[in-house]
Design a protein around this motif. Structure first.
Motif, PDB file in Angstrom:
ATOM      1  N   PHE A 161     -29.928  19.124 -54.585  1.00  0.00           N
ATOM      2  CA  PHE A 161     -31.193  19.235 -55.298  1.00  0.00           C
ATOM      3  C   PHE A 161     -31.791  17.836 -55.387  1.00  0.00           C
ATOM      4  O   PHE A 161     -31.202  16.932 -55.992  1.00  0.00           O
ATOM      5  CB  PHE A 161     -30.989  19.821 -56.690  1.00  0.00           C
ATOM      6  CG  PHE A 161     -32.263  20.053 -57.443  1.00  0.00           C
ATOM      7  CD1 PHE A 161     -33.184  20.999 -57.024  1.00  0.00           C
ATOM      8  CD2 PHE A 161     -32.565  19.300 -58.578  1.00  0.00           C
ATOM      9  CE1 PHE A 161     -34.358  21.211 -57.729  1.00  0.00           C
ATOM     10  CE2 PHE A 161     -33.741  19.505 -59.272  1.00  0.00           C
ATOM     11  CZ  PHE A 161     -34.639  20.465 -58.850  1.00  0.00           C
ATOM     12  N   LYS A 162     -32.925  17.644 -54.738  1.00  0.00           N
ATOM     13  CA  LYS A 162     -33.573  16.332 -54.669  1.00  0.00           C
ATOM     14  C   LYS A 162     -34.470  16.155 -55.894  1.00  0.00           C
ATOM     15  O   LYS A 162     -35.243  17.045 -56.251  1.00  0.00           O
ATOM     16  CB  LYS A 162     -34.404  16.221 -53.391  1.00  0.00           C
ATOM     17  CG  LYS A 162     -35.108  14.894 -53.210  1.00  0.00           C
ATOM     18  CD  LYS A 162     -34.349  13.912 -52.409  1.00  0.00           C
ATOM     19  CE  LYS A 162     -33.871  14.329 -51.074  1.00  0.00           C
ATOM     20  NZ  LYS A 162     -33.020  13.257 -50.472  1.00  0.00           N
ATOM     21  N   VAL A 163     -34.396  14.997 -56.534  1.00  0.00           N
ATOM     22  CA  VAL A 163     -35.160  14.695 -57.747  1.00  0.00           C
ATOM     23  C   VAL A 163     -36.006  13.452 -57.505  1.00  0.00           C
ATOM     24  O   VAL A 163     -35.503  12.420 -57.041  1.00  0.00           O
ATOM     25  CB  VAL A 163     -34.233  14.476 -58.959  1.00  0.00           C
ATOM     26  CG1 VAL A 163     -35.047  14.122 -60.200  1.00  0.00           C
ATOM     27  CG2 VAL A 163     -33.402  15.719 -59.218  1.00  0.00           C
ATOM     28  N   ARG A 180     -25.755  17.236 -56.754  1.00  0.00           N
ATOM     29  CA  ARG A 180     -24.952  18.290 -56.166  1.00  0.00           C
ATOM     30  C   ARG A 180     -25.129  19.593 -56.940  1.00  0.00           C
ATOM     31  O   ARG A 180     -25.161  19.609 -58.165  1.00  0.00           O
ATOM     32  CB  ARG A 180     -23.484  17.895 -56.158  1.00  0.00           C
ATOM     33  CG  ARG A 180     -23.150  16.811 -55.153  1.00  0.00           C
ATOM     34  CD  ARG A 180     -23.211  17.363 -53.738  1.00  0.00           C
ATOM     35  NE  ARG A 180     -22.948  16.303 -52.736  1.00  0.00           N
ATOM     36  CZ  ARG A 180     -22.985  16.507 -51.441  1.00  0.00           C
ATOM     37  NH1 ARG A 180     -23.281  17.713 -50.981  1.00  0.00           N
ATOM     38  NH2 ARG A 180     -22.761  15.522 -50.599  1.00  0.00           N
ATOM     39  N   MET A 181     -25.224  20.697 -56.192  1.00  0.00           N
ATOM     40  CA  MET A 181     -25.338  22.020 -56.783  1.00  0.00           C
ATOM     41  C   MET A 181     -24.169  22.875 -56.316  1.00  0.00           C
ATOM     42  O   MET A 181     -23.756  22.811 -55.147  1.00  0.00           O
ATOM     43  CB  MET A 181     -26.660  22.699 -56.373  1.00  0.00           C
ATOM     44  CG  MET A 181     -27.911  21.963 -56.796  1.00  0.00           C
ATOM     45  SD  MET A 181     -29.406  22.869 -56.311  1.00  0.00           S
ATOM     46  CE  MET A 181     -29.289  24.315 -57.371  1.00  0.00           C
ATOM     47  N   GLU A 182     -23.623  23.691 -57.232  1.00  0.00           N
ATOM     48  CA  GLU A 182     -22.552  24.607 -56.862  1.00  0.00           C
ATOM     49  C   GLU A 182     -23.081  25.748 -56.010  1.00  0.00           C
ATOM     50  O   GLU A 182     -22.372  26.271 -55.146  1.00  0.00           O
ATOM     51  CB  GLU A 182     -21.878  25.160 -58.120  1.00  0.00           C
ATOM     52  CG  GLU A 182     -21.190  24.104 -58.969  1.00  0.00           C
ATOM     53  CD  GLU A 182     -20.579  24.713 -60.211  1.00  0.00           C
ATOM     54  OE1 GLU A 182     -20.723  25.951 -60.392  1.00  0.00           O
ATOM     55  OE2 GLU A 182     -19.952  23.972 -60.985  1.00  0.00           O
ATOM     56  N   HIS A 204     -29.774  32.670 -57.002  1.00  0.00           N
ATOM     57  CA  HIS A 204     -28.917  32.413 -55.844  1.00  0.00           C
ATOM     58  C   HIS A 204     -28.081  33.640 -55.520  1.00  0.00           C
ATOM     59  O   HIS A 204     -27.975  34.595 -56.313  1.00  0.00           O
ATOM     60  CB  HIS A 204     -28.005  31.214 -56.109  1.00  0.00           C
ATOM     61  CG  HIS A 204     -26.962  31.468 -57.160  1.00  0.00           C
ATOM     62  ND1 HIS A 204     -27.222  31.397 -58.508  1.00  0.00           N
ATOM     63  CD2 HIS A 204     -25.644  31.820 -57.051  1.00  0.00           C
ATOM     64  CE1 HIS A 204     -26.137  31.671 -59.194  1.00  0.00           C
ATOM     65  NE2 HIS A 204     -25.163  31.932 -58.338  1.00  0.00           N
ATOM     66  N   GLU A 205     -27.483  33.607 -54.358  1.00  0.00           N
ATOM     67  CA  GLU A 205     -26.607  34.676 -53.886  1.00  0.00           C
ATOM     68  C   GLU A 205     -25.212  34.101 -53.705  1.00  0.00           C
ATOM     69  O   GLU A 205     -25.033  33.067 -53.027  1.00  0.00           O
ATOM     70  CB  GLU A 205     -27.141  35.245 -52.573  1.00  0.00           C
ATOM     71  CG  GLU A 205     -26.391  36.468 -52.066  1.00  0.00           C
ATOM     72  CD  GLU A 205     -27.049  37.067 -50.832  1.00  0.00           C
ATOM     73  OE1 GLU A 205     -27.930  37.927 -50.993  1.00  0.00           O
ATOM     74  OE2 GLU A 205     -26.703  36.636 -49.712  1.00  0.00           O
ATOM     75  N   ASP A 206     -24.222  34.765 -54.327  1.00  0.00           N
ATOM     76  CA  ASP A 206     -22.864  34.238 -54.239  1.00  0.00           C
ATOM     77  C   ASP A 206     -22.171  34.724 -52.958  1.00  0.00           C
ATOM     78  O   ASP A 206     -22.781  35.395 -52.114  1.00  0.00           O
ATOM     79  CB  ASP A 206     -22.061  34.618 -55.488  1.00  0.00           C
ATOM     80  CG  ASP A 206     -21.937  36.126 -55.673  1.00  0.00           C
ATOM     81  OD1 ASP A 206     -22.229  36.864 -54.707  1.00  0.00           O
ATOM     82  OD2 ASP A 206     -21.576  36.567 -56.772  1.00  0.00           O
ATOM     83  N   THR A 224     -26.747  14.158 -62.666  1.00  0.00           N
ATOM     84  CA  THR A 224     -25.866  15.307 -62.568  1.00  0.00           C
ATOM     85  C   THR A 224     -26.567  16.539 -63.131  1.00  0.00           C
ATOM     86  O   THR A 224     -27.573  16.436 -63.848  1.00  0.00           O
ATOM     87  CB  THR A 224     -24.555  15.076 -63.336  1.00  0.00           C
ATOM     88  OG1 THR A 224     -24.869  14.805 -64.715  1.00  0.00           O
ATOM     89  CG2 THR A 224     -23.767  13.934 -62.728  1.00  0.00           C
ATOM     90  N   LEU A 225     -26.004  17.700 -62.830  1.00  0.00           N
ATOM     91  CA  LEU A 225     -26.436  18.963 -63.388  1.00  0.00           C
ATOM     92  C   LEU A 225     -25.373  19.460 -64.359  1.00  0.00           C
ATOM     93  O   LEU A 225     -24.210  19.620 -63.971  1.00  0.00           O
ATOM     94  CB  LEU A 225     -26.669  20.013 -62.294  1.00  0.00           C
ATOM     95  CG  LEU A 225     -27.923  19.863 -61.428  1.00  0.00           C
ATOM     96  CD1 LEU A 225     -27.944  20.942 -60.354  1.00  0.00           C
ATOM     97  CD2 LEU A 225     -29.185  19.953 -62.273  1.00  0.00           C
ATOM     98  N   ALA A 226     -25.780  19.719 -65.610  1.00  0.00           N
ATOM     99  CA  ALA A 226     -24.860  20.233 -66.620  1.00  0.00           C
ATOM    100  C   ALA A 226     -25.103  21.720 -66.839  1.00  0.00           C
ATOM    101  O   ALA A 226     -26.108  22.272 -66.388  1.00  0.00           O
ATOM    102  CB  ALA A 226     -25.033  19.454 -67.934  1.00  0.00           C
TER     103      ALA A 226
END
Length: 612
Positions: A161-163, A180-182, A204-206, A224-226
């Motif tokens: 994910f670009k910020v 980073r994204m899960e 999203h699709e798992d 980071t993403l929390a």
């Protein structure tokens, strides 16, 4: 380096060019016509309403008039690249001039602004967002603007994910970073409203093929993403798009259901009474509080989605209503007063006026404008049916129900703005005294038409509306109506009608007389008649002079005087000449620049160009 559309590129073949044998010639013969993106913004000024349209490698900026029913083209900007995403950047909130953020398919971005001093589009920021080691997302690029304008987020590559952070003044920082994204298969994302930290909602699709809604809090300092404030939500297997709401919730569009989620509660409705899926391709907000949305599916069916809010602002009910069929939309923009711009990639783009009642065609809208779109062209042939060396393209254009067969050739095109059915018109003149007039000559009479403004008959008012349960605002409509001009001879056909004396007067020439009419009061000032046995056949005017041709080959030169010139209004006879042949046409023009004007003549010198 790629060239923008419309720019020629001559590139020689090195070995052959030295021998003068051949050159390559590349030119854009037809500008792109398919609309990929469209937004509304106060781009050219803080109080303007602009419609900005992206057509592959070009940007078009239109100004919406005060009634919201007309578009005035302002800018046509070529771009070095094809637009992938386009969003409005409002760093200073409502009431200020807004900027345009866009990315290209080659992962370049730019922030554009309008310079009112030069009347041109300027680049406030630009850069390269590509990552060579990352894998591009299969769903394409997705851009999201933080509602508080603290940053711009982009999903271009799987797992990243670009910020692009923003400064306090609204300008973008020079450095962007990845988070980073899960979630790997991200279908859509958006930022939520009314959150202390930038909060991202992702669809999203798992790995099991199930689609889920999840939220993340973005820590800009730690990059980071929390974990977000909402619990993960299981969605319809066909969910495809997220629509953020100012109340803090989000709408999820699917082929079978439309659902609302706010972290505490959720509700949903079916998209169709039958089991047939509805694939939404475009959507646009109608009201500032997002209580009504326009939706469009891949078959061109338009819908209005109405939200019922409780006093705290939570959504309590969803209602979906069909409006009717139009072109399959790729972009929907609500302008004002019930007018909507529908941009299409596979059909013609349209300007639609919404109404609260169903019309004769069974829809809740009427078309008030259309722009031809030749794309996508799936096949074509080149023909020369007239065998004049000018080839024509016969193209298979469009897709699905918007498919058509079109003939394309180079030339000048005309756009019909209005039509008025009149029979027997022999002559037509346009003059502009105090108001524009259209003079029509018939076999035995003369009529004058003028534009008049009448209130629109659309119901409602205020902030406009959309379809059933909504309201459409009013506005003025221009109509052509017949008017009476006191100084004009309406019982005779007109040979010539023109402005004279620098626009202070008008002259009407009929077969039996010449009439001088005041431009302000429209009253008769003076008249002149030829001998009783002579009829006027042709006339021309320039400045204060009037040249007349009579039956039998006579030429007469008059000069008009208005009360402003002194001596009263009159038509003076300056000269007369008999040519002995019937005259086919006359013209009167001022002398070329640099040649002094001669004094008023007391005779007429005529050079015959040709005679039988």
């Amino acid at each position: 380096r790629a060239l923008p559309s419309g720019v020629r590129a001559n590139r020689g073949l090195p070995r052959m060019a030295s021998q003068g044998a051949a050159w390559n010639y590349v030119v854009t013969a037809h500008r792109p016509s398919n609309v990929t993106h469209a937004v509304t913004a106060a781009f050219t000024g803080p109080h303007d309403l602009n419609l900005i349209i992206a057509k592959c490698s070009r940007l078009e900026v239109h100004l919406v008039d005060e009634s919201g029913e007309g578009l005035k083209p302002m800018l046509d900007v070529p771009l070095y690249g094809r637009v992938a995403t386009m969003e409005v950047w409002r760093p200073h909130g409502p009431g200020s001039q807004e900027l345009l953020f866009l990315t290209t398919e080659r992962y370049r971005f730019c922030l554009l602004a309008f310079d009112s001093a030069t009347g041109e589009v300027v680049t406030k920021a630009a850069g390269d967002l590509s990552d060579r080691a990352a894998r591009p997302s299969e769903c394409g690029q997705i851009a999201a603007i933080d509602p508080e304008h603290r940053l711009i987020g982009l999903h271009m590559y799987d797992g990243l994910f670009k910020v692009i952070p923003a400064l306090a003044g609204g300008s973008l920082k020079h450095e962007a970073f990845n988070v980073r994204m899960e979630e790997l298969a991200v279908l859509d994302l958006c930022f939520l409203h009314n959150t202390p930290k930038p909060t991202l909602a992702t669809l999203h699709e798992d790995s099991k093929g199930e689609r889920r809604l999840k939220t993340h809090e973005l820590e800009v300092k730690n990059k980071t993403l929390a974990q977000g404030p909402w619990a993960q939500v299981n969605l319809d297997a066909t969910a495809s798009s997220l629509l953020p709401l100012p109340t803090g919730g989000v709408l999820v569009l699917g082929e079978h259901t439309i659902s609302y989620h706010d972290g505490n509660r959720s509700l949903s409705i079916s998209t169709s009474a039958s089991a047939a899926p509805t694939c939404f391709r475009a959507f646009g907000r109608v009201d500032p509080d997002s209580t009504r949305w326009l939706l469009g599916d891949q078959d061109g069916m338009l819908y209005v989605l109405a939200l019922t809010l409780s006093p705290p602002g939570a959504v309590t009910q969803l209602h979906l209503e069909r409006l009717g069929n139009a072109s399959a939309p790729s972009a929907l923009c609500y302008l004002d007063n019930g007018v909507v711009f529908l941009g299409s990639c596979s059909g013609d783009s349209q300007l639609l006026s919404l109404s609260t009642t169903r019309n004769d065609s069974g829809t809740y809208f009427s078309e008030i404008g259309r722009w031809d779109n030749t794309g996508p062209i799936v096949d074509f042939v080149v023909l020369d049916p007239e065998r004049q060396g000018q080839g024509q393209l016969v193209a298979c254009s469009g897709a699905r129900r918007d498919g058509s067969l079109r003939v394309i050739r180079t030339g000048i095109g005309f756009v019909e703005q209005a039509r008025l059915e009149l029979s027997g018109v022999k002559g037509l003149w346009s003059v502009r005294p105090s108001a524009p007039l259209l003079v029509l000559s018939f076999v035995s009479e003369t009529r004058v038409l003028a534009t008049s403004h009448t209130p629109s008959d659309t119901a409602g008012g205020g902030d406009g509306g959309a379809g059933p349960g909504g309201e459409t605002g009013g506005g003025d409509e221009e109509e052509l109506a017949e008017v009476e001009v006191a100084g004009l001879d309406a019982q005779s056909p007109t040979v010539m009608f023109a402005d004279v004396c620098n626009g202070s007067a008008m002259v009407q020439a009929t077969p039996t007389a010449v009439r001088l009419i005041d431009s302000s009061s429209l009253q008769l000032l003076a008249s002149w008649s030829p001998p009783t046995t002579t009829l006027l056949t042709l006339a021309a005017a320039c400045g204060s002079h009037i040249l007349l041709a009579t039956a039998g080959g006579g030429l007469t030169l008059l000069r008009a005087h208005t009360p402003d010139t002194g001596g009263g209004a009159r038509l003076d006879l300056l000269a007369r000449r008999d040519l002995g042949h019937e005259i086919a046409c006359v013209a009167l023009r001022p002398p070329p620049a640099g040649i002094p004007r001669p004094p008023p003549p007391d005779r007429m010198d005529v050079d015959e160009v040709g005679a039988d």
